[in-house]
Enzyme design. Sequence first.
Site, PDB file in Angstrom:
ATOM      1  N   CYS A  53      28.997  54.588  28.120  1.00 24.47           N
ATOM      2  CA  CYS A  53      28.743  53.500  27.191  1.00 24.47           C
ATOM      3  C   CYS A  53      28.117  52.351  27.968  1.00 24.47           C
ATOM      4  O   CYS A  53      28.660  51.884  28.966  1.00 24.47           O
ATOM      5  CB  CYS A  53      30.045  53.043  26.538  1.00 24.47           C
ATOM      6  SG  CYS A  53      29.843  51.583  25.471  1.00 24.47           S
TER       7      CYS A  53
ATOM      8  N   TYR B 168      32.925  48.229  38.038  1.00 19.99           N
ATOM      9  CA  TYR B 168      33.838  47.140  38.365  1.00 19.99           C
ATOM     10  C   TYR B 168      35.319  47.445  38.237  1.00 19.99           C
ATOM     11  O   TYR B 168      36.095  47.141  39.125  1.00 19.99           O
ATOM     12  CB  TYR B 168      33.492  45.938  37.466  1.00 19.99           C
ATOM     13  CG  TYR B 168      34.433  44.777  37.620  1.00 19.99           C
ATOM     14  CD1 TYR B 168      34.421  43.997  38.763  1.00 19.99           C
ATOM     15  CD2 TYR B 168      35.368  44.474  36.628  1.00 19.99           C
ATOM     16  CE1 TYR B 168      35.302  42.944  38.912  1.00 19.99           C
ATOM     17  CE2 TYR B 168      36.250  43.421  36.773  1.00 19.99           C
ATOM     18  CZ  TYR B 168      36.208  42.655  37.916  1.00 19.99           C
ATOM     19  OH  TYR B 168      37.077  41.624  38.071  1.00 19.99           O
TER      20      TYR B 168
ATOM     21  N   CYS C 162      44.091  47.176  30.105  1.00 18.85           N
ATOM     22  CA  CYS C 162      45.362  47.839  30.331  1.00 18.85           C
ATOM     23  C   CYS C 162      45.249  49.038  31.265  1.00 18.85           C
ATOM     24  O   CYS C 162      44.165  49.563  31.509  1.00 18.85           O
ATOM     25  CB  CYS C 162      45.948  48.352  29.008  1.00 18.85           C
ATOM     26  SG  CYS C 162      46.092  47.139  27.722  1.00 18.85           S
TER      27      CYS C 162
ATOM     28  N   ASN D 115      45.750  51.977  26.164  1.00 15.08           N
ATOM     29  CA  ASN D 115      44.669  51.329  26.895  1.00 15.08           C
ATOM     30  C   ASN D 115      43.427  51.374  26.023  1.00 15.08           C
ATOM     31  O   ASN D 115      42.968  52.453  25.654  1.00 15.08           O
ATOM     32  CB  ASN D 115      44.406  52.051  28.218  1.00 15.08           C
ATOM     33  CG  ASN D 115      43.178  51.506  28.928  1.00 15.08           C
ATOM     34  OD1 ASN D 115      42.828  50.342  28.783  1.00 15.08           O
ATOM     35  ND2 ASN D 115      42.515  52.351  29.697  1.00 15.08           N
ATOM     36  N   GLY D 116      42.880  50.217  25.670  1.00 11.95           N
ATOM     37  CA  GLY D 116      41.672  50.182  24.864  1.00 11.95           C
ATOM     38  C   GLY D 116      41.766  49.180  23.736  1.00 11.95           C
ATOM     39  O   GLY D 116      42.584  48.261  23.748  1.00 11.95           O
TER      40      GLY D 116
ATOM     41  N   GLY E 108      45.642  45.162  34.830  1.00  6.60           N
ATOM     42  CA  GLY E 108      46.370  44.235  33.974  1.00  6.60           C
ATOM     43  C   GLY E 108      47.450  43.516  34.745  1.00  6.60           C
ATOM     44  O   GLY E 108      48.264  44.172  35.404  1.00  6.60           O
TER      45      GLY E 108
END
Length: 470
Positions: A445, A252, A12, A112-113, A38
């Site tokens: 992460c 990316y 998103c 978003n997530g 998205g």
Amino acid sequence: MLAEIKGLNEECGVFGVWGHEKAAELTYYGLHSLQHRGQEGAGIAVSDQETVNIHKDTGLVAEVFQNGQLKDLKGTAAIGHVRYATAGGGGYENVQPLHFRSQTGSMALAHNGNLVNATALKHQLENQGSIFQTTSDTEVLAHLIKRSGFSTLKDQLKNALSMVKGAYAFLLLTEDSLMVALDPHGLRPLSIGLLGDAYVIASETCALDIVGAKHERDVQPGELLVINNDGITSERFAYNANRAMCSMEYIYFSRPDSNIDGINVHSARKSMGKQLASEAPIEADVVTGVPDSSISAAIGYAEQSQIPYELGLIKNRYVGRTFIQPSQELREQGVKMKLSAVRKIVEGKRVVMVDDSIVRGTTSRRIVNMLREAGATEVHVRISAPPIKNPCFYGIDTSTTEELMASKHSIEEMREIIGADSLYFISEEGLVNAIGRPFENGGQCMACFTGKYPTEIYPDTAHPHEKVTC
């Protein structure tokens, strides 16, 4: 590589405005610049200080608002959302912002997530009488807010946020305020900008640029912002979490003209390419990148190796959304429709093909074959991410280990499967150095590479394909 083809998708993008007479129009342009995050649905909710109105639908931003709907969205505050639908997650009901009405007013919510404990919370809420209208994680937060015993919406939201786990950048719009929250690990990017006296919130700084807003700062992990006619206030709803920005944002997902925590995405990708050339040099005649996200890394590889960079692969930008499909058959057909090799560039040449990742491997194999069919004598594949061996539970569509080529095969086996003359992935240490965010100083992460997740992974997240993120 092309997200819609190879099965690696950001979920998103969110955008918000407070205090501008053309809030809906600004949000439209902001969402358009976030379309890469998205492509399955879009929506805008607007507040005129008395009511919250919304228009949303499945499709691209330009499709959803092609019949003049923006004219009906009057107000000086707005939030917007673009989403990518995971398996089973399509349909109008899951398109955001989600809109909730109650006796105390309206609330629109964009996210978003992915909440890793959403299923457990949903079961708990249903046992207490809640009825869910969507299969979206986002709706869980709304139920937690309304079930809170606190008197103010801010305290209700803080209480709800203390119960959800995972990755989230939330925008919440009511008649009289815009609230913004980022998860304690800061897994997703979120920035604040100013446009005159108006506040602008966006998943990426490129969206601030497109509307002419000046980037002020990034929202901090665990931070809650409340924006209203009195201005903006900030407070923490969570502390002491290790920063863990998703490394795939740099590799990316984000646009190359965006900046994340002060680091330009294009520059980071170019550094990845240089690192790759240092780690895995090869004798070759040309370097080419797989459009679009790998171009920056390919330029870096060419500069470091002093091998000429060429446009050996061309993206067809006029293929419609017919090929943005989850089925393997259409995904493979999409490669042919979306990409073509430039014969005069690669014919008779030893080619270094730089790409950002390998997920299933099918697309890599087809592109290598495409280059060979165009006359390349050798194809050496260099990947600017480490091997993706583990599923992501934070909002990226890699749902099971079985889908991931690197989880089942050695690098040599992968090389044979995709048909390359050589294959090399950037090292984990090399990636960290290229991005410039050391782990000990609030790093990124890298769970999809290392299997070390920054949050607890709950039992229900073992099968994330059964639910819908965003």
